[in-house]
Motif scaffolding. Structure first.
Motif, PDB file in Angstrom:
ATOM      1  N   LYS A 107       0.850  -1.193   0.000  1.00  0.00           N
ATOM      2  CA  LYS A 107       0.000   0.000   0.000  1.00  0.00           C
ATOM      3  C   LYS A 107       0.881   1.236   0.000  1.00  0.00           C
ATOM      4  CE  LYS A 107      -3.963   2.230   0.640  1.00  0.00           C
ATOM      5  NZ  LYS A 107      -5.019   2.279  -0.335  1.00  0.00           N
ATOM      6  N   VAL A 108       0.757   2.044  -1.013  1.00  0.00           N
ATOM      7  CA  VAL A 108       1.493   3.294  -1.109  1.00  0.00           C
ATOM      8  C   VAL A 108       0.640   4.355  -0.451  1.00  0.00           C
ATOM      9  CG1 VAL A 108       2.432   4.984  -2.726  1.00  0.00           C
ATOM     10  CG2 VAL A 108       2.586   2.567  -3.253  1.00  0.00           C
ATOM     11  N   ASN A 109       1.266   5.286   0.242  1.00  0.00           N
ATOM     12  CA  ASN A 109       0.510   6.348   0.894  1.00  0.00           C
ATOM     13  C   ASN A 109      -0.037   7.284  -0.182  1.00  0.00           C
ATOM     14  OD1 ASN A 109      -0.600   7.944   2.844  1.00  0.00           O
ATOM     15  ND2 ASN A 109       1.315   8.944   3.402  1.00  0.00           N
ATOM     16  N   TYR A 110      -1.155   6.899  -0.751  1.00  0.00           N
ATOM     17  CA  TYR A 110      -1.783   7.610  -1.861  1.00  0.00           C
ATOM     18  C   TYR A 110      -3.255   7.746  -1.508  1.00  0.00           C
ATOM     19  CZ  TYR A 110      -2.988   8.640  -6.767  1.00  0.00           C
ATOM     20  OH  TYR A 110      -3.422   9.219  -7.927  1.00  0.00           O
ATOM     21  N   SER A 111      -3.662   8.963  -1.235  1.00  0.00           N
ATOM     22  CA  SER A 111      -5.025   9.191  -0.754  1.00  0.00           C
ATOM     23  C   SER A 111      -6.013   9.321  -1.908  1.00  0.00           C
ATOM     24  CB  SER A 111      -5.071  10.466   0.087  1.00  0.00           C
ATOM     25  OG  SER A 111      -4.891  11.602  -0.741  1.00  0.00           O
ATOM     26  N   PHE A 112      -7.279   9.193  -1.572  1.00  0.00           N
ATOM     27  CA  PHE A 112      -8.328   9.395  -2.564  1.00  0.00           C
ATOM     28  C   PHE A 112      -8.290  10.826  -3.077  1.00  0.00           C
ATOM     29  CE2 PHE A 112     -12.696  10.122  -4.014  1.00  0.00           C
ATOM     30  CZ  PHE A 112     -12.806   9.080  -4.920  1.00  0.00           C
ATOM     31  N   GLU A 113      -7.924  11.770  -2.215  1.00  0.00           N
ATOM     32  CA  GLU A 113      -7.792  13.173  -2.646  1.00  0.00           C
ATOM     33  C   GLU A 113      -6.690  13.321  -3.690  1.00  0.00           C
ATOM     34  OE1 GLU A 113      -9.836  15.753  -1.956  1.00  0.00           O
ATOM     35  OE2 GLU A 113     -11.047  14.231  -0.947  1.00  0.00           O
ATOM     36  N   GLN A 114      -5.588  12.590  -3.519  1.00  0.00           N
ATOM     37  CA  GLN A 114      -4.511  12.632  -4.514  1.00  0.00           C
ATOM     38  C   GLN A 114      -4.983  12.036  -5.840  1.00  0.00           C
ATOM     39  OE1 GLN A 114      -1.735  10.713  -1.739  1.00  0.00           O
ATOM     40  NE2 GLN A 114      -0.237  12.261  -2.379  1.00  0.00           N
ATOM     41  N   LEU A 164      -4.303   1.358 -10.756  1.00  0.00           N
ATOM     42  CA  LEU A 164      -4.759   0.934  -9.439  1.00  0.00           C
ATOM     43  C   LEU A 164      -4.813  -0.583  -9.389  1.00  0.00           C
ATOM     44  CD1 LEU A 164      -7.804   3.365  -9.169  1.00  0.00           C
ATOM     45  CD2 LEU A 164      -5.553   3.685  -8.142  1.00  0.00           C
ATOM     46  N   ALA A 165      -4.545  -1.127  -8.211  1.00  0.00           N
ATOM     47  CA  ALA A 165      -4.620  -2.573  -8.013  1.00  0.00           C
ATOM     48  C   ALA A 165      -5.672  -2.886  -6.959  1.00  0.00           C
ATOM     49  CB  ALA A 165      -3.271  -3.112  -7.566  1.00  0.00           C
ATOM     50  N   PHE A 166      -6.471  -3.903  -7.252  1.00  0.00           N
ATOM     51  CA  PHE A 166      -7.473  -4.397  -6.308  1.00  0.00           C
ATOM     52  C   PHE A 166      -7.533  -5.904  -6.464  1.00  0.00           C
ATOM     53  CE2 PHE A 166     -11.824  -5.805  -5.445  1.00  0.00           C
ATOM     54  CZ  PHE A 166     -11.942  -5.419  -4.125  1.00  0.00           C
ATOM     55  N   GLN A 167      -7.255  -6.625  -5.402  1.00  0.00           N
ATOM     56  CA  GLN A 167      -7.273  -8.093  -5.399  1.00  0.00           C
ATOM     57  C   GLN A 167      -6.531  -8.679  -6.597  1.00  0.00           C
ATOM     58  OE1 GLN A 167     -11.387  -9.293  -5.031  1.00  0.00           O
ATOM     59  NE2 GLN A 167     -11.427  -8.829  -2.854  1.00  0.00           N
ATOM     60  N   ASP A 168      -5.302  -8.275  -6.781  1.00  0.00           N
ATOM     61  CA  ASP A 168      -4.421  -8.779  -7.840  1.00  0.00           C
ATOM     62  C   ASP A 168      -4.906  -8.465  -9.252  1.00  0.00           C
ATOM     63  OD1 ASP A 168      -2.628  -9.808  -5.953  1.00  0.00           O
ATOM     64  OD2 ASP A 168      -3.756 -11.683  -5.817  1.00  0.00           O
ATOM     65  N   LYS A 169      -5.858  -7.546  -9.385  1.00  0.00           N
ATOM     66  CA  LYS A 169      -6.292  -7.095 -10.703  1.00  0.00           C
ATOM     67  C   LYS A 169      -5.836  -5.662 -10.886  1.00  0.00           C
ATOM     68  CE  LYS A 169     -10.257  -8.235 -12.436  1.00  0.00           C
ATOM     69  NZ  LYS A 169     -11.716  -8.383 -12.645  1.00  0.00           N
ATOM     70  N   LEU A 170      -5.487  -5.327 -12.099  1.00  0.00           N
ATOM     71  CA  LEU A 170      -4.968  -4.006 -12.406  1.00  0.00           C
ATOM     72  C   LEU A 170      -6.012  -3.214 -13.195  1.00  0.00           C
ATOM     73  CD1 LEU A 170      -2.343  -2.420 -12.043  1.00  0.00           C
ATOM     74  CD2 LEU A 170      -1.604  -3.309 -14.240  1.00  0.00           C
ATOM     75  N   TYR A 171      -6.238  -1.996 -12.771  1.00  0.00           N
ATOM     76  CA  TYR A 171      -7.177  -1.086 -13.424  1.00  0.00           C
ATOM     77  C   TYR A 171      -6.426   0.183 -13.801  1.00  0.00           C
ATOM     78  CZ  TYR A 171     -10.723  -4.023 -11.221  1.00  0.00           C
ATOM     79  OH  TYR A 171     -11.488  -5.084 -10.822  1.00  0.00           O
ATOM     80  N   HIS A 172      -6.850   0.819 -14.880  1.00  0.00           N
ATOM     81  CA  HIS A 172      -6.226   2.061 -15.313  1.00  0.00           C
ATOM     82  C   HIS A 172      -7.298   3.141 -15.425  1.00  0.00           C
ATOM     83  CE1 HIS A 172      -2.559  -0.122 -16.148  1.00  0.00           C
ATOM     84  NE2 HIS A 172      -3.279  -0.986 -16.841  1.00  0.00           N
ATOM     85  N   ILE A 186     -15.578  -0.715  -8.694  1.00  0.00           N
ATOM     86  CA  ILE A 186     -14.687  -1.867  -8.628  1.00  0.00           C
ATOM     87  C   ILE A 186     -15.289  -2.780  -7.578  1.00  0.00           C
ATOM     88  CG2 ILE A 186     -12.412  -2.723  -7.948  1.00  0.00           C
ATOM     89  CD1 ILE A 186     -11.174  -0.197  -9.051  1.00  0.00           C
ATOM     90  N   ASP A 187     -15.568  -4.003  -7.961  1.00  0.00           N
ATOM     91  CA  ASP A 187     -16.183  -4.977  -7.058  1.00  0.00           C
ATOM     92  C   ASP A 187     -17.489  -4.426  -6.467  1.00  0.00           C
ATOM     93  OD1 ASP A 187     -16.171  -7.554  -5.880  1.00  0.00           O
ATOM     94  OD2 ASP A 187     -15.407  -6.719  -4.003  1.00  0.00           O
ATOM     95  N   GLU A 188     -18.281  -3.798  -7.315  1.00  0.00           N
ATOM     96  CA  GLU A 188     -19.600  -3.253  -6.972  1.00  0.00           C
ATOM     97  C   GLU A 188     -19.584  -2.110  -5.962  1.00  0.00           C
ATOM     98  OE1 GLU A 188     -22.501  -6.298  -6.203  1.00  0.00           O
ATOM     99  OE2 GLU A 188     -21.702  -7.569  -7.788  1.00  0.00           O
ATOM    100  N   LYS A 189     -18.420  -1.551  -5.706  1.00  0.00           N
ATOM    101  CA  LYS A 189     -18.296  -0.410  -4.797  1.00  0.00           C
ATOM    102  C   LYS A 189     -17.689   0.759  -5.558  1.00  0.00           C
ATOM    103  CE  LYS A 189     -17.690  -3.067  -0.620  1.00  0.00           C
ATOM    104  NZ  LYS A 189     -16.772  -3.557   0.369  1.00  0.00           N
ATOM    105  N   SER A 190     -18.070   1.972  -5.145  1.00  0.00           N
ATOM    106  CA  SER A 190     -17.440   3.145  -5.747  1.00  0.00           C
ATOM    107  C   SER A 190     -15.971   3.160  -5.346  1.00  0.00           C
ATOM    108  CB  SER A 190     -18.128   4.423  -5.267  1.00  0.00           C
ATOM    109  OG  SER A 190     -17.816   4.672  -3.904  1.00  0.00           O
ATOM    110  N   LEU A 191     -15.177   3.912  -6.091  1.00  0.00           N
ATOM    111  CA  LEU A 191     -13.754   4.001  -5.755  1.00  0.00           C
ATOM    112  C   LEU A 191     -13.565   4.485  -4.328  1.00  0.00           C
ATOM    113  CD1 LEU A 191     -12.232   5.520  -9.012  1.00  0.00           C
ATOM    114  CD2 LEU A 191     -12.116   3.162  -8.224  1.00  0.00           C
ATOM    115  N   ILE A 228      -7.925  -0.562  -2.179  1.00  0.00           N
ATOM    116  CA  ILE A 228      -7.339  -0.281  -3.491  1.00  0.00           C
ATOM    117  C   ILE A 228      -5.954   0.325  -3.270  1.00  0.00           C
ATOM    118  CG2 ILE A 228      -7.563   1.098  -5.589  1.00  0.00           C
ATOM    119  CD1 ILE A 228     -10.629   0.995  -5.127  1.00  0.00           C
ATOM    120  N   LYS A 229      -4.994  -0.092  -4.079  1.00  0.00           N
ATOM    121  CA  LYS A 229      -3.635   0.409  -3.979  1.00  0.00           C
ATOM    122  C   LYS A 229      -3.255   1.082  -5.287  1.00  0.00           C
ATOM    123  CE  LYS A 229      -2.274  -3.552  -1.156  1.00  0.00           C
ATOM    124  NZ  LYS A 229      -3.587  -4.120  -0.983  1.00  0.00           N
ATOM    125  N   LYS A 230      -2.408   2.090  -5.201  1.00  0.00           N
ATOM    126  CA  LYS A 230      -1.835   2.655  -6.418  1.00  0.00           C
ATOM    127  C   LYS A 230      -0.783   1.671  -6.892  1.00  0.00           C
ATOM    128  CE  LYS A 230       0.180   6.655  -8.556  1.00  0.00           C
ATOM    129  NZ  LYS A 230       0.959   7.838  -8.429  1.00  0.00           N
TER     130      LYS A 230
END
Length: 80
Positions: free
Chosen positions: A3-10, A23-31, A64-69, A76-78
């Motif tokens: 987990k990188v210190n990357y906030s939702f505001e960033q 972004l990474a979520f459960q070993d899946k990559l999103y752009h 992502i996974d039926e939830k908003s970002l 979620i990780k950067k």
């Protein structure tokens, strides 16, 4: 990935600047990308894409996974 210190505001700031964010979520990559005045959350593994007319719409309505970002942000990780 750690987990990188990357906030939702960033994330909001980067998306509004038109930057591509991975972004990474459960070993899946999103752009998160902007292309031709459309903002997209793309999952190349499943070849799916959510498209929006503005950065704000993407940030509020994409899922992502039926939830908003924002709702799922703690999981979620950067990616890089």
């Amino acid at each position: 990935m750690k987990k990188v210190n990357y906030s939702f505001e960033q994330l909001k700031e980067d998306v509004h600047k038109g930057e591509r964010v991975s972004l990474a979520f459960q070993d899946k990559l999103y752009h998160v990308i902007e292309d031709s005045n459309q903002w997209h959350l793309a999952d190349y593994e499943t070849d799916t894409q959510q498209s929006f007319d503005s950065a704000d719409e993407l940030l509020e309505q994409s899922r992502i996974d039926e939830k908003s970002l924002q709702e799922g942000w703690s999981h979620i990780k950067k990616a890089y």
